[in-house]
Design a protein around this motif. Structure first.
Motif, short mmCIF file in Angstrom:
data_model
loop_
_atom_site.label_atom_id
_atom_site.label_comp_id
_atom_site.label_asym_id
_atom_site.label_seq_id
_atom_site.Cartn_x
_atom_site.Cartn_y
_atom_site.Cartn_z
N ALA A 344 0.84 -1.19 0.00
CA ALA A 344 0.00 0.00 0.00
C ALA A 344 0.88 1.24 0.00
O ALA A 344 0.69 2.17 -0.77
CB ALA A 344 -0.89 -0.01 1.23
N LEU A 345 1.88 1.22 0.87
CA LEU A 345 2.81 2.35 0.87
C LEU A 345 3.52 2.43 -0.47
O LEU A 345 3.71 3.50 -1.05
CB LEU A 345 3.83 2.18 1.99
N GLY A 346 3.88 1.24 -0.96
CA GLY A 346 4.66 1.22 -2.19
C GLY A 346 3.91 1.85 -3.36
O GLY A 346 4.51 2.52 -4.20
N VAL A 347 2.65 1.67 -3.41
CA VAL A 347 1.90 2.18 -4.56
C VAL A 347 1.42 3.60 -4.32
O VAL A 347 0.75 4.19 -5.16
CB VAL A 347 0.69 1.29 -4.88
N SER A 348 1.75 4.12 -3.14
CA SER A 348 1.21 5.43 -2.82
C SER A 348 2.12 6.52 -3.37
O SER A 348 3.27 6.29 -3.73
CB SER A 348 1.08 5.60 -1.32
N LYS A 349 1.53 7.71 -3.46
CA LYS A 349 2.30 8.90 -3.80
C LYS A 349 2.25 9.84 -2.61
O LYS A 349 1.58 9.56 -1.62
CB LYS A 349 1.72 9.56 -5.04
N TYR A 350 2.95 10.95 -2.75
CA TYR A 350 2.95 11.87 -1.64
C TYR A 350 1.91 12.95 -1.87
O TYR A 350 1.87 13.57 -2.92
CB TYR A 350 4.33 12.51 -1.46
N GLY A 351 1.05 13.10 -0.86
CA GLY A 351 0.15 14.24 -0.86
C GLY A 351 -1.11 14.02 -1.66
O GLY A 351 -1.18 13.27 -2.63
N GLY A 352 -2.14 14.60 -1.15
CA GLY A 352 -3.42 14.69 -1.84
C GLY A 352 -4.06 13.35 -2.09
O GLY A 352 -3.84 12.37 -1.37
N GLU A 353 -4.86 13.29 -3.14
CA GLU A 353 -5.60 12.08 -3.48
C GLU A 353 -4.63 10.92 -3.68
O GLU A 353 -4.89 9.79 -3.26
CB GLU A 353 -6.39 12.32 -4.77
N ALA A 354 -3.50 11.20 -4.35
CA ALA A 354 -2.56 10.13 -4.68
C ALA A 354 -2.00 9.49 -3.43
O ALA A 354 -1.47 8.38 -3.47
CB ALA A 354 -1.41 10.67 -5.53
N PHE A 505 -7.92 11.87 9.58
CA PHE A 505 -6.84 12.09 10.55
C PHE A 505 -5.47 11.80 9.96
O PHE A 505 -4.54 12.57 10.14
CB PHE A 505 -7.08 11.21 11.78
N VAL A 506 -5.38 10.69 9.27
CA VAL A 506 -4.06 10.26 8.84
C VAL A 506 -3.96 10.37 7.33
O VAL A 506 -4.77 9.78 6.62
CB VAL A 506 -3.79 8.82 9.26
N SER A 507 -2.97 11.13 6.89
CA SER A 507 -2.73 11.18 5.45
C SER A 507 -1.28 11.59 5.24
O SER A 507 -0.62 12.11 6.14
CB SER A 507 -3.64 12.20 4.79
N SER A 508 -0.81 11.35 4.03
CA SER A 508 0.62 11.53 3.80
C SER A 508 1.05 12.95 4.07
O SER A 508 2.16 13.21 4.50
CB SER A 508 0.94 11.16 2.35
#
Lengths: 644, 172, 468, 492, 104
Positions: A344-354, A505-508
């Motif tokens: 999940a972290l691996g496919v994530s981007k930084y910030g916002g919807e991504a 609460f929690v987001s990048s």
């Protein structure tokens, strides 16, 4: 504003417990030590919850984004200007969230152990170790300095070692504890070197500064670090990758996962606490902690993380389908779930919807803590009742262990991702994130979710249904209140935790992330999950020979999976053959024979020479005179003809 | 041109060296002693030839009259009459000869290379000024050596008495 | 006070004692014990007398020369003799010819005194003989032991041989320089090859007396053969005296050809240390062992001498002083043990510590001092020798010396091990040590421990030699 | 504070021991003496910090200078900087522990304690002397006591080991001696370290002398491949002997390597730094691997000492301030740790009469205290945070990493690998001895530690933890001193 | 150069010297070794006298040296013979080869 002392107390109280019980528990406090430990932890849990409330609802959010707070930072060891190990308290959404998780689960385990470990010889020691672990874990969570996190990282490692080896007179337990420590230690080596690289290229050890320096591409730290490459990859890439190796080791990612199944030798509550809910997710937490760096500066590494997570997830799931030791099954499922978080972290981007993957990962971490702890505690109750880990000895227990049965079922549903249980929501988000970014991983994840449902219910049915349970001897009933209370509480968590609007609460990037829910998307996973459940139902509801048939049909694959794909054997080969026979033994031999031989040789040569020349002293005075005369002549010629 | 003194010199030289060689070569110990005696006499002769009569006299008195006699007595004491001396191992002989030859060659080479500044006035000292010198304490006098010799002789005497007149343990 | 008396006081005192003994002997004689105690008192007087009326000057033209340093050296020697008279009391009481023994020893001592302050080859030669012949006689003092007379024979013959060579050298020297007085020779030396030859011949005499390799071979045999009293006298007193005069001759007379003898010293020093150590490694008899160890020690002395300046002189004198204490302590213990148990083998020393801790500690101290281990004085002695020798910055030379310290440590430790560690079912039984011996051993022990730390001793010697 | 006290206290103790009548007296006198030394060490620390607090920044504090051999310009020159203070503290800790653990020694008690105190005396003197000659003197003092301690009270092939140790150390000091004299003459007849540190010595001479001095001291601190006296010496020595040997004597070497070789000959140090690094890296890994194969607990600790001491040499070789600080920390840490380790081994051996790991098992059941300490020391040795080992090693790593070229990086990584191997052998040792089922039933009757053993262990553990929990104070002590050294190396 | 002079005498003395040495090295009988010593000493005396006569006639150092050497020779011989006789008593032989108990 956060209050340093309140927050500092959260880890310090368990530490106090550790010292108190460690020093005096054995002799003086004895059985009361359990209560003391629990009481201390209760306090710090309350404090943690209070802090969480304060943070999330009072001061945490400043103009739309949750901020970082460092209410306390003490220089612990200064290396040089600006580079120093600090002991600090760092508050941000994930740390606070972890704070709650850790303290809560730990409290549950404390309470549960009151019943489960009653009458143990080293009861006090057990609780003091629990205290040590909780302290270390909380310290890790709150770390404001990459070296601080390493320190507590090692401490959780050792407390896990101590707890796995709690039954120290069981050779298997000793072996398992050693294995766990050494494998993670090996990973930590990577972590350490990673720290060295990162800190050198950023010129600091402090998280905030480090991230801020390494994520701004125009900062000269990044420039220099990017320039200096090794084997084609920039220093930063290496650093990040090595740090991840550390995380992978702790989080039992493939191929460093081998210690986790063996770690089940520890007492079951310990497995619940350390090897399901908290410590094993430290790796995920680490990656999340450094997420900006991964995401912005070294995306390549993030890619790797994604794949490692995915692979671990599916491999573990497959293996889990074939095991018979219920704790091992749970262990593999843990591994698989952590794989989820990782990719999940691996496919994530930084910030916002991504940044959805980030949130999802954390969310899953949260929910997983609930239901996995629940599963373990439930399994503990079963084992407590049956006195065996092997599910072939079990069956038809639902009448005898009603509460356990219900809670266990809830947990299974949760992990299988059946709505509306907690697992469903977090898993949905993860799949969504994968879907958006990496199709391949998405498919793997999908299959895995199906497998998950299957093996969980395989477990469930074999324990509680299947063959009827014959009562031999008088059976004490289900464990007492102390054991049931945590089950119930956790069941509530596992059932309800999903409804928390986690993205709030929690987001990048700290800004709120509204997770909108697509029904059509969730059809596939849920469907697969149900399919898995029904498969399990069909195979294991009643005692029959279908499973064997199936296994026979699968043949090689089944065998391989049953033997955990022979990874342990490979490791064994490397350590025994390579490390010991090819390096250690020769080194020892070389030292004893060559190096030492040299020394002795000089001595013996001297002796030999002195023996050889003794004839000069022949005892014949005329011989002496000849030597005398020869000396005279030689000296004379030497100094008349040669040396002038 | 060959004068009598020259001839005399060569005769004395021959006597000295010849008897010297014989005395270290012969395997009859008495003969060795006698050859030694003649060799010493030859040296005394050389002293005469050099007009150092006093030294020559001393040489005769001390060596011929003293030491050689002493040696002969000791031969009487220690030697079973008439038997030959044991032969020396030949390797020892070879090494010795080698060493000696080298030494001799070396010495002679150096000595002949060196230019000793010969003095013309070759006056021999008289007994009188030898005596004067012997007992004078001022510069160039030899009183101190004389005293030392006396002490040495005393010590030697004591030593000889103790060692040679070894008394049986029970007496004294 | 009369110059003659002040300058020659040491010699006169010794001569007086000799004649006193002579008269006692010729007269009705005395019991051994009382005679011995009398002699000890006299020797003490002699030693103390050394400290008064020190002055500088020549006598008998320039044949005899003395100065405070020389007097100091003489004091060291007389101290040594005094200690010997105490240490070997047990053996001396037994001997039948006590008076003669001391007459001989004292005439040897007299010879050494004269040798040290000789300023003239003739005096030097005579003194040398005076210092040798009586010792040869003494070496034979175990009259009924064959080994003793064998040793004596070896000594007298080889010393005669070496003195023959010495004389030949002197004669050549005389031929080229026309003089036998040190000062004038120094003026006349031109380094011509004959003079080198002569010097080598002369040198060997010192080498012989100091037992420098390869002129050392007589040493061990004589030491082993002769009574311990004589051995200690040989190894300490005569060595010391020769070392002193050796320095004078080299520094005073052969200064012009110093580069020759410097090289010679370096070569021989290395050879001596190595060979001495290698031989000591294997010895069983303690006397023989100490003989070889003392050869190795001489190697170190040569290192000190090789520095051609007052530092060398200081170091050597200082070392000899320490060496007197250390070696005499060792020999003292050895003599006590061999007197009471007849044991002279190192293996028979096993388990000595159990029965005789005092002796063991003293011997250990002595050996450590010989090995140059702090805090014993030997450490300082050796180190200063090396410091002096290192002045020419010949590092490899010091290195060799230092490495030899290791070998020597090995065999000194052998003895220590035998005494302290090895098991032995029948060790030397408890020995009742007579007071005089105990006193002497204590003096030696004190000397070993203190002389190093009392730096003023060294500084005193330094000030004396610096004046030269 | 008068530094002579530091020599006086042990000296008095030694004399008193000699004069005492019976064993009890001997023991108590030496205990009192060592307590006094501990007190003095702390007093020194306090005074030192006071001075620094009133920023008295002169490099050496409490200097004393008495003339000894005036004509040779040899003086009793004493003085301390942070390094010396730390080392003195270490010494006092080890001494008191050593005295305590050998409480039950029966054979020649008086001599034993006398030699022990003598060793301590040598160490104190060594650490405070600022005159090469005196320093060498104190260094040498300790050789013979070691020899006798091993030879008389030792076990196994003690004579062999004792000889080997004495001779190899003597060899080291021979090299030191030559180098020392070299310094003396090149620097115009002075042994004074402070003077020498001011004089600039030509590079070629430095390149000549540095190896002599470094290797010479290196022998004392088990520089690969001259470490072979360590396993034999340690394994044969009596408990206290091993403690002193590994805890103090090996530190003399390290201190010398830094304070004499590196500090006085910076050019030489730069010249040979890479060789040092290579050697120490080898020692670290190779020692660790060799340890893996050992069965005898003492050999295990001996070899691991080789490995651990490698870190301090590595730190010195890295020639950065942090690395040197780390090296010094490692010395202190390893001193305490290894002393404790040997103490524990001794305790176990006294009870089980074996040191073979495969002949024990499950001792945790019968002697919880000892095994707990065993755990602590083991964890310290594998660098667990909160114990001293971690701090030291991390500092070394951080410092080493400051040289950014590949060579240093590789060396550092190689060294870092050892922490895994260390974990392997430590856990094996603990696992086999403390954990697992009790193999030898006769062990069931064994007693746990007695008061003296407990006290000794607690003292050392306290030291370890004090550094592990709050390394700041040690850091403040060592870093400025290291800075002085770096200044000379940097040519400032 | 038939005319005898310094160098001739030096030749004689040196020759005698080494003859003596040769004797000393090869004679097995102690007394004969002693004789060889005497030869050596005499050669030295000859040297001294020759030098004194031909090179430094104005001082008498050489002459006196010779005198004292002769005296010493006597003393030395006496002691040596005493020792030899004692040795002979203790084991009925004066063969130097038999006197080698002390070795190695």
């Amino acid at each position: 504003m956060p209050n340093a002392t309140t927050i500092a107390l959260i880890p310090l109280l368990p530490l106090a417990g550790f010292l108190l019980l460690g020093l005096f528990g054995r002799k003086y406090l004895k059985s009361s030590s359990g209560l003391i430990g629990t009481a201390l932890l209760l306090t710090s849990t309350i404090l943690a919850l209070y802090t969480a409330y304060e943070y999330f609802f009072v001061y945490g959010k400043v103009n739309g984004a949750y901020q970082q707070f460092i209410p306390l930072q003490l220089t612990w060891l200064e290396f040089s200007k600006g580079v120093s190990i600090d002991m600090g308290l760092l508050l941000d959404p994930i740390s606070v969230m972890m704070l709650v998780v850790v303290s809560f689960i730990s409290l549950m385990v404390h309470i549960y152990s009151l019943g489960y470990m009653k009458g143990e010889e080293r009861f006090a020691t057990y609780y003091s170790f629990l205290g040590l672990f909780t302290f270390s874990m909380l310290g890790l969570v709150l770390a404001s300095n990459i070296f601080q996190i390493y320190i507590f990282w090692e401490l959780v490692g050792v407390s896990s070692f101590l707890l796995i080896g709690y039954y120290y007179d069981k050779p298997s337990a000793v072996a398992a504890s050693k294995k766990a420590f050494i494998v993670t230690r090996f990973a930590d080596l990577g972590f350490l070197i990673g720290i060295l690289i990162l800190s050198f290229s950023s010129g600091t050890l402090d998280f905030t500064t480090l991230i801020q320096r390494l994520t701004s591409p125009e900062s000269n730290e990044v420039k220099t670090a990017v320039v200096s490459t090794f084997l084609g990859a920039s220093a930063l890439t290496w650093g990040a990758a090595l740090v991840f190796i550390g995380g992978a080791g702790k989080s039992a990612m493939f191929p460093l996962h081998i210690w986790l199944p063996d770690a089940m030798e520890g007492p079951t509550p310990v497995s619940a606490l350390i090897h399901a809910a908290t410590m094993v997710v430290a790796g995920v937490y680490l990656v999340a902690r450094l997420f900006p760096v991964f995401a912005l500066t070294t995306p390549a590494v993030l890619e790797i993380i994604g794949w490692v997570g995915a692979i671990s997830a599916i491999i573990a799931a497959v293996i889990a389908c074939t095991q018979t030791d219920i704790k091992r099954i749970l262990a593999y499922s843990t591994m698989s779930q952590i794989g989820y978080m990782m990719f999940a972290l691996g496919v994530s981007k930084y910030g916002g919807e991504a940044g959805l993957g980030y949130t999802a990962s954390m969310f899953h971490l949260f929910t997983h803590a609930m239901f996995k702890a629940l599963l373990f505690l439930g399994a503990g109750a079963v084992i407590h009742y049956i006195h065996s880990n092997d599910m072939r000895d079990m069956g038809g227990l639902r009448k005898y262990l009603p509460i356990t049965h219900i809670t266990f079922l809830i947990a299974c549903l949760a992990i299988a991702g059946v709505p509306p249980f907690a697992g469903f929501f977090s898993k949905e988000e993860i799949l969504l994130a994968a879907y958006q970014n990496n199709m391949a991983i998405y498919w793997i994840a999908l299959i895995t979710s199906g497998l998950t449902a299957f093996y969980m219910f395989r477990l469930y049915f074999t324990i509680f249904w299947n063959k009827p349970h014959e009562v031999h001897g008088e059976k004490h009933g289900e464990g007492g209140f102390a054991m049931m209370l945590p089950l119930v509480l956790l069941a509530v968590g596992a059932a309800a935790a999903g409804f928390i609007p986690f993205g709030e609460f929690v987001s990048s990037d700290g800004k709120a992330l509204v997770s909108h829910f697509h029904l059509e998307f969730s059809i596939a996973p849920v469907g697969l999950g149900l399919a898995g459940i029904f498969a399990a139902l069909w195979l294991y509801k009643k005692q029959n020979d279908k499973p064997q048939k199936l296994a026979a049909a699968l043949g090689g694959l089944y065998k391989a999976a049953y033997h955990k794909f022979y990874i342990d054997e490979i490791y064994l080969f490397i350590t025994k053959k390579v490390l010991f026979n090819l390096i250690g033994r020769p080194a020892a031999w070389f030292d004893r024979n060559i190096v030492d031989g040299m020394v002795n040789l000089t001595g013996n040569t001297t002796q030999a020479v002195s023996e050889g020349i003794k004839k000069i002293q022949s005892g014949k005075v005329q011989q002496y005179a000849i030597y005398f005369l020869a000396g005279v002549i030689v000296l004379a010629t030497l100094f008349i003809y040669v040396l002038r | 041109m060959i004068t009598g003194s020259t001839i005399l010199f060569y005769l004395l030289a021959a006597l000295t060296l010849g008897c010297g060689i014989l005395s270290v070569a012969t395997r009859h110990i008495f003969r060795a002693a006698i050859y030694l005696l003649f060799s010493l006499i030859g040296i005394a002769g050389l002293y005469f030839w050099l007009q150092y009569e006093f030294i020559a006299a001393v040489q005769i008195v001390v060596y011929v009259g003293g030491i050689v006699v002493l040696i002969i007595f000791s031969i009487f004491l220690t030697q079973q009459a008439g038997e030959k001396l044991p032969k020396q191992k030949s390797d020892r002989k070879i090494f010795a000869a080698l060493a000696v030859f080298c030494g001799f060659a070396l010495t002679m080479l150096q000595v002949y290379q060196h230019e000793f500044n010969g003095a013309e006035t070759t006056k021999a000292p008289t007994v009188a000024d030898i005596g004067k010198k012997m007992l004078s304490v001022d510069n160039g006098g030899y009183a101190l050596p004389f005293e030392i010799i006396s002490m040495l002789l005393l010590a030697a005497m004591v030593g000889c008495i103790v060692i040679a007149l070894r008394s049986k343990p029970e007496t004294k | 006070m009369n110059e003659f008396l002040t300058l020659m006081k040491s010699e006169l005192v010794v001569t007086a004692i000799i004649f006193l003994l002579l008269f006692i002997k010729i007269g009705k004689g005395m019991k051994n014990d009382s005679l011995l105690s009398l002699v000890q008192v006299l020797l003490l007087v002699n030693f103390i007398a050394g400290f008064f009326f020190n002055s500088t000057g020549n006598l008998f033209g320039d044949m005899f020369y003395t100065n405070p340093l020389i007097t100091f050296q003489k004091n060291i020697l007389s101290l040594g003799v005094y200690l010997i008279s105490l240490l070997c009391a047990d053996w001396l009481k037994k001997t039948q010819h006590l008076a003669e023994f001391f007459m001989l020893m004292l005439s040897a001592l007299l010879g050494m005194f004269l040798m040290i302050s000789s300023n003239n080859l003739l005096i030097f030669y005579l003194a040398l003989e005076l210092a040798t012949i009586p010792v040869a006689a003494m070496a034979n003092f175990d009259l009924d032991k064959k080994r003793s007379s064998e040793g004596a024979m070896k000594m007298i013959l080889s010393s005669a041989f070496s003195s023959g060579i010495l004389l030949f050298g002197i004669s050549l020297l005389y031929g080229t320089t026309g003089t036998i007085s040190f000062a004038e020779i120094a003026a006349q030396l031109d380094g011509s090859s004959v003079q080198i030859l002569a010097f080598v011949f002369l040198f060997t005499a010192f080498a012989f007396k100091l037992s420098i390799v390869p002129f050392h071979l007589w040493t061990a045999d004589v030491y082993e053969g002769s009574p311990i009293a004589v051995t200690s006298f040989l190894s300490v007193i005569s060595k010391g005296s020769v070392a002193f005069i050796f320095i004078t001759v080299l520094y005073k007379v052969f200064q012009p050809i110093q580069d020759v003898w410097y090289t010679m010293l370096v070569i021989l020093a290395v050879a001596t240390m190595v060979i001495g150590n290698l031989f000591a490694l294997r010895q069983q008899n303690i006397k023989r062992f100490l003989a070889f160890s003392s050869i190795a020690q001489v190697g170190f002395i040569l290192v000190g001498i090789s520095s051609n300046d007052y530092m060398g002189i200081t170091a050597v004198v200082y070392f000899v002083l320490i060496y007197v204490f250390s070696n005499l302590a060792a020999f003292g213990v050895a003599s006590v043990i061999s007197e009471h148990s007849g044991k002279e083998n190192i293996d028979e020393y096993k388990g000595l510590y159990k029965t005789n801790p005092f002796l063991s500690w003293i011997l250990a101290l002595a050996l450590f001092s010989l090995a140059g281990i702090p805090p014993t004085a030997g450490f300082f002695g050796k180190l200063f020798l090396l410091t002096a020798g290192g002045a020419k910055a010949a590092y490899w030379f010091i290195a060799v010396a230092a490495l030899n310290m290791i070998i020597s440590l090995y065999y000194y430790l052998r003895v220590v091990r035998a005494m302290f560690m090895d098991k032995n079912e029948n060790p030397v039984e408890k020995i009742k040590i007579s007071p005089s011996v105990k006193l002497a051993l204590l003096i030696c022990g004190a000397g070993i421990v203190l002389i190093g730390l009392l730096s003023w001793v060294y500084d005193h010697i330094h000030s004396l030699s610096f004046k030269l | 504070m008068n530094l002579l006290l530091l020599i006086g206290a042990p000296l008095l103790t030694a004399v008193a021991v000699l004069l005492s009548r019976n064993k009890a007296q001997v023991k108590w006198i030496s205990l009192v003496g060592s307590v006094a030394q501990l007190a003095l060490a702390f007093a020194l620390l306090y005074a030192f910090r006071q001075e620094r607090a009133q920023n008295n920044m002169s490099q050496m504090l409490f200097e004393l200078n008495y003339k000894l051999f005036d004509s040779l310009n040899i003086n009793f020159h004493f003085g301390v900087d942070g390094i010396s203070v730390a080392m003195i503290l270490l010494t006092s800790f080890v001494v008191i522990a050593g005295v305590l653990v050998s409480w039950n020694i029966e054979k020649m008690t008086k001599e034993f304690y006398f030699l022990l105190i003598l060793l301590a005396l040598g160490a104190y003197g060594f650490f405070i002397s600022l005159d090469l000659f005196i320093l060498f003197f104190f260094l040498e003092i300790s050789v013979i006591p070691k020899y006798l301690l091993i030879g008389i009270w030792g076990s196994g092939k003690k004579e062999y080991s004792a000889n080997k140790l004495a001779l190899m150390l003597m060899g080291g000091s021979a090299l030191i001696l030559v180098g020392m004299l070299g310094l003396y003459f090149t620097a115009g007849h002075s042994f004074d370290i402070m003077t020498l540190s001011k004089t600039s010595i030509p590079a070629n001479i430095q390149n000549l002398l540095f190896p002599l001095l470094f290797v010479g001291f290196g022998v004392f601190t088990a520089l690969f491949p001259l470490h072979t006296w360590v396993p034999d010496g340690h394994s044969s020595a009596p408990t206290a002997g091993s403690m002193f040997l590994a805890g103090i004597s090996m530190k003399l070497g390290g201190y010398g390597c830094l304070r004499i070789a590196t500090y006085l000959l910076p050019e030489g140090a730069k010249e040979y730094a890479n060789i040092i690094i290579v050697l120490s890296a080898i020692a670290i890994l190779y020692g660790a691997f060799a340890t893996m194969m050992q069965k005898d607990l003492k050999y295990i600790n001996a070899y691991s000492s080789v490995s651990h001491v490698g870190f301090s040499l590595l730190g010195i070789g890295m020639l950065t301030q942090t690395a040197i600080t780390g090296a010094l920390m490692q010395m202190v840490s390893h001193g305490l740790m290894t002393a404790l380790f040997f103490a524990v081994i001794g305790m176990i051996y006294d009870r089980t009469h074996t040191r073979m790991t495969n002949e024990m098992g499950g001792l945790m059941k019968v002697m919880p205290f000892i095994t707990t300490v065993f755990f602590i020391v083991g964890l310290c040795s594998l660098g667990l945070p909160g114990l001293s080992g971690f701090v030291a090693e991390m500092t070394v790593f951080m410092g080493s990493w400051e040289n950014s070229d590949a060579f240093h990086r590789v060396a550092t990584i190689a060294a870092a690998m050892s922490i895994v191997v260390t974990a392997v052998y430590i856990l094996r040792a603990i696992g086999q001895t403390a954990m697992g089922p009790i193999t030898n039933t006769s062990h069931l009757q064994l007693k746990d530690a007695a008061w003296n053993e407990k006290l000794a262990a607690i003292i050392l553990v306290a030291g370890i933890i004090a550094i592990g929990i709050a390394p700041g104070w040690l850091n403040d002590l060592l870093r400025p001193a290291a800075e002085e050294i770096m200044n000379r190396i940097a040519g400032k | 150069m038939i005319e005898p002079g310094l160098y001739h005498i030096l030749f004689i003395s040196a020759a005698l010297f080494f003859i003596g040495i040769y004797g000393f090295l090869t004679r097995r009988n102690l007394i004969t070794m002693l004789m060889s010593i005497e030869l050596i000493l005499n050669s030295v005396n000859l040297n001294f006298i020759a030098f004194n006569k031909y090179v430094w006639p104005d001082k008498m150092d050489g002459l006196f040296f010779t005198l004292f050497i002769i005296a010493i020779a006597a003393a030395e011989a006496a002691v040596a013979i005493a020792i030899i006789i004692n040795l002979y008593r203790s084991h009925q032989s004066i063969d130097v080869e038999n006197a080698e108990d002390l070795k190695y």
